[in-house]
Design a protein around this motif. Structure first.
Motif, short mmCIF file in Angstrom:
data_model
loop_
_atom_site.label_atom_id
_atom_site.label_comp_id
_atom_site.label_asym_id
_atom_site.label_seq_id
_atom_site.Cartn_x
_atom_site.Cartn_y
_atom_site.Cartn_z
N GLY A 66 0.78 -1.23 0.00
CA GLY A 66 0.00 0.00 0.00
C GLY A 66 0.81 1.28 0.00
O GLY A 66 0.25 2.36 -0.20
N GLN A 67 2.11 1.18 0.23
CA GLN A 67 2.94 2.39 0.31
C GLN A 67 3.33 2.89 -1.07
O GLN A 67 3.72 2.10 -1.94
N GLY A 68 3.24 4.20 -1.26
CA GLY A 68 3.65 4.77 -2.53
C GLY A 68 4.76 5.79 -2.40
O GLY A 68 5.66 5.86 -3.24
N TYR A 69 4.70 6.58 -1.33
CA TYR A 69 5.63 7.70 -1.16
C TYR A 69 6.65 7.38 -0.08
O TYR A 69 6.44 6.51 0.78
N LEU A 70 7.74 8.10 -0.11
CA LEU A 70 8.76 7.95 0.94
C LEU A 70 8.20 8.39 2.29
O LEU A 70 7.49 9.38 2.38
N ASN A 71 8.56 7.64 3.32
CA ASN A 71 8.32 8.06 4.70
C ASN A 71 6.85 8.35 5.00
O ASN A 71 6.51 9.33 5.66
N THR A 72 5.98 7.46 4.53
CA THR A 72 4.57 7.54 4.95
C THR A 72 4.32 6.48 6.01
O THR A 72 4.96 5.42 6.02
N PRO A 73 3.39 6.74 6.93
CA PRO A 73 3.16 5.78 8.02
C PRO A 73 2.29 4.62 7.58
O PRO A 73 1.52 4.71 6.62
N GLY A 74 2.40 3.53 8.32
CA GLY A 74 1.52 2.38 8.14
C GLY A 74 0.67 2.18 9.36
O GLY A 74 0.89 2.80 10.41
N ILE A 75 -0.31 1.30 9.25
CA ILE A 75 -1.14 0.94 10.40
C ILE A 75 -1.50 -0.54 10.28
O ILE A 75 -2.66 -0.93 10.20
N TYR A 76 -0.43 -1.39 10.28
CA TYR A 76 -0.67 -2.83 10.15
C TYR A 76 0.28 -3.68 10.98
O TYR A 76 0.08 -4.88 11.09
N THR A 77 1.32 -3.09 11.60
CA THR A 77 2.22 -3.86 12.46
C THR A 77 2.03 -3.44 13.91
O THR A 77 1.50 -2.37 14.21
N ALA A 78 2.51 -4.30 14.81
CA ALA A 78 2.43 -3.98 16.24
C ALA A 78 3.19 -2.70 16.56
O ALA A 78 2.76 -1.88 17.39
N GLU A 79 4.33 -2.51 15.89
CA GLU A 79 5.15 -1.31 16.13
C GLU A 79 4.42 -0.05 15.67
O GLU A 79 4.48 1.01 16.31
N GLN A 80 3.73 -0.18 14.54
CA GLN A 80 2.98 0.98 14.05
C GLN A 80 1.81 1.32 14.96
O GLN A 80 1.53 2.49 15.23
N ILE A 81 1.12 0.30 15.45
CA ILE A 81 0.03 0.53 16.41
C ILE A 81 0.57 1.27 17.63
O ILE A 81 -0.01 2.27 18.08
N ALA A 82 1.69 0.80 18.15
CA ALA A 82 2.30 1.46 19.31
C ALA A 82 2.71 2.89 18.98
O ALA A 82 2.59 3.79 19.82
N GLY A 83 3.17 3.11 17.76
CA GLY A 83 3.61 4.44 17.35
C GLY A 83 2.47 5.44 17.20
O GLY A 83 2.66 6.65 17.39
N TRP A 84 1.28 4.95 16.86
CA TRP A 84 0.12 5.84 16.72
C TRP A 84 -0.50 6.19 18.07
O TRP A 84 -1.23 7.18 18.18
N LYS A 85 -0.25 5.37 19.11
CA LYS A 85 -0.91 5.62 20.40
C LYS A 85 -0.59 7.01 20.97
O LYS A 85 -1.51 7.71 21.43
N PRO A 86 0.66 7.48 20.94
CA PRO A 86 0.92 8.84 21.43
C PRO A 86 0.22 9.91 20.61
O PRO A 86 -0.14 10.97 21.14
N VAL A 87 0.02 9.65 19.32
CA VAL A 87 -0.71 10.61 18.48
C VAL A 87 -2.16 10.70 18.93
O VAL A 87 -2.71 11.80 19.13
N ALA A 88 -2.79 9.54 19.11
CA ALA A 88 -4.18 9.52 19.59
C ALA A 88 -4.29 10.18 20.95
O ALA A 88 -5.22 10.98 21.20
N ASP A 89 -3.35 9.89 21.84
CA ASP A 89 -3.37 10.49 23.18
C ASP A 89 -3.25 12.02 23.11
O ASP A 89 -3.96 12.74 23.82
N ALA A 90 -2.35 12.50 22.24
CA ALA A 90 -2.15 13.95 22.13
C ALA A 90 -3.40 14.64 21.61
O ALA A 90 -3.79 15.72 22.11
N VAL A 91 -4.06 14.05 20.64
CA VAL A 91 -5.29 14.64 20.12
C VAL A 91 -6.39 14.62 21.18
O VAL A 91 -7.08 15.63 21.41
#
Length: 359
Positions: A66-91
């Protein structure tokens, strides 16, 4: 202040209570880490803009394909899930609600930009013939590989998994990206989809993949946590959806089918066919979001005032103004976007735009 009083009316969006009718439009910023986890400043960036209420993230790929561009985020691995949690918390800590956009680019990719360096996938083996920025400079998008029918079902599963992953990361919902020249839009477009199976040919067949993705996501996380974005007749990524009547037939059918799912919103990236927009608005039972290129400040509320939209997502205004809601409410001047810092880099042009209190 921005004149329309409608803009400042509260709104119920599914499970969410919004204080006004503005939102953050999804914008690719290309600042994620190599493993697809959000970059170190992503939580600051989204948290700064939480006063917009509904915060729709940049597109996050549901798989390596699904990735097309450089340095875009994913939402399919455990690490990515963990990485999005601080974003959700901040919002959430700043009073906003987070929807993660699920974006599979299909043929709008280059092997140099993906983790597995494989040929892109698409409905048909037709190149977008677009310039793609890579680490070594611009390169043409290569001819993609046509997805088999079985692989289409696998991709639907990837969207399902990504939606569940977004909720696990603390997001309030997801937006399915069926617009702007990417995979779902490619299936809708007759010049990119030359299939002869049940996913190509007729209006109904070209819409089938989008509808099946939508049903899978709604089944996984709930329709009241799901929105979808479309962009009728947008020629991005080399797409050509035909004449006006062909476009209207395709999207009236698609939106009619999607309307039965009970999604929380329809997000229209609008090119200007107001007759089509009106018919989609009349068909859709819940909230409609409309964004247009090139709107001026005094035009932000125009679609709401005209009864064509319920919410007005902001792009460049929100990118350059972390406190854009307060600026619009009070009539304060707006920061201008620095085009050189939109994609990639660090905090410059990302989290360092001054708020009114800092100006």
């Amino acid at each position: 202040m921005t004149s329309s009083s409608a803009l400042w009316q509260p709104f119920t969006l599914g499970r969410l209570q919004l204080a006004h009718r503005l939102a953050l439009a999804p914008m690719t910023r290309s600042r994620a880490n190599a493993d697809g986890t959000p970059g170190e400043h992503a939580a600051d960036y989204y948290g700064q803009r939480a006063s917009l209420g509904l915060v729709i993230t940049e597109g996050a790929q549901p798989s390596e394909d699904g990735q097309g561009y450089l340095n875009t985020p994913g939402i399919y691995t455990a690490e990515q899930i963990a990485g999005w949690k601080p974003v959700a918390d901040a919002v959430h800590d700043n009073g906003g609600h987070l929807f993660i956009q699920l974006m599979h680019v299909g043929r709008m990719s280059h092997p140099d930009n993906t983790p597995h360096h494989r040929q892109p996938v698409a409905p048909s083996a037709i190149s977008a013939e677009q310039d793609m920025f890579t680490a070594t400079g611009p390169q043409k998008t290569p001819a993609p590989r046509e997805l088999s029918t079985a692989e289409i079902h696998d991709v639907i599963g990837e969207f399902r998994h990504a939606a569940a992953s977004a909720i696990a990361a603390g997001a309030d919902g997801v937006e399915i990206h069926a617009a702007n020249g990417y995979l779902l839009h490619q299936f809708l477009s007759p010049n990119a989809n030359k299939r002869t199976d049940e996913y190509g040919g007729s209006v109904q067949n070209r819409a089938r993949f989008v509808i099946e993705v939508a049903k899978a996501v709604a089944q996984e996380i709930g329709a009241d946590r799901t929105g979808i974005r479309i962009s009728p007749a947008f020629p991005l990524g080399g797409l050509d959806e035909g004449d006006t009547e062909s476009v209207r037939a395709q999207y009236r059918y698609l939106v009619g089918e999607l309307a039965e799912l009970g999604f929380v919103y329809l997000h229209v990236h609008h090119l200007g066919d107001d007759e089509l927009l009106r018919s989609l608005r009349d068909t859709w039972p819940t909230a409609v979001l409309v964004v247009r290129y090139g709107r001026e400040r005094e035009q932000i509320a125009a679609d709401i005032d005209a009864g064509l939209a319920d919410i007005a997502p902001l792009g460049r205004f929100a990118l350059a103004n972390p406190d854009v809601v307060e600026r619009l409410r009070t009539g304060a001047a707006l920061n201008e976007v620095d085009p050189a810092t939109i994609f990639g880099g660090g905090t410059a042009g990302y989290t360092d735009y001054p708020a009114l209190t800092e100006a």
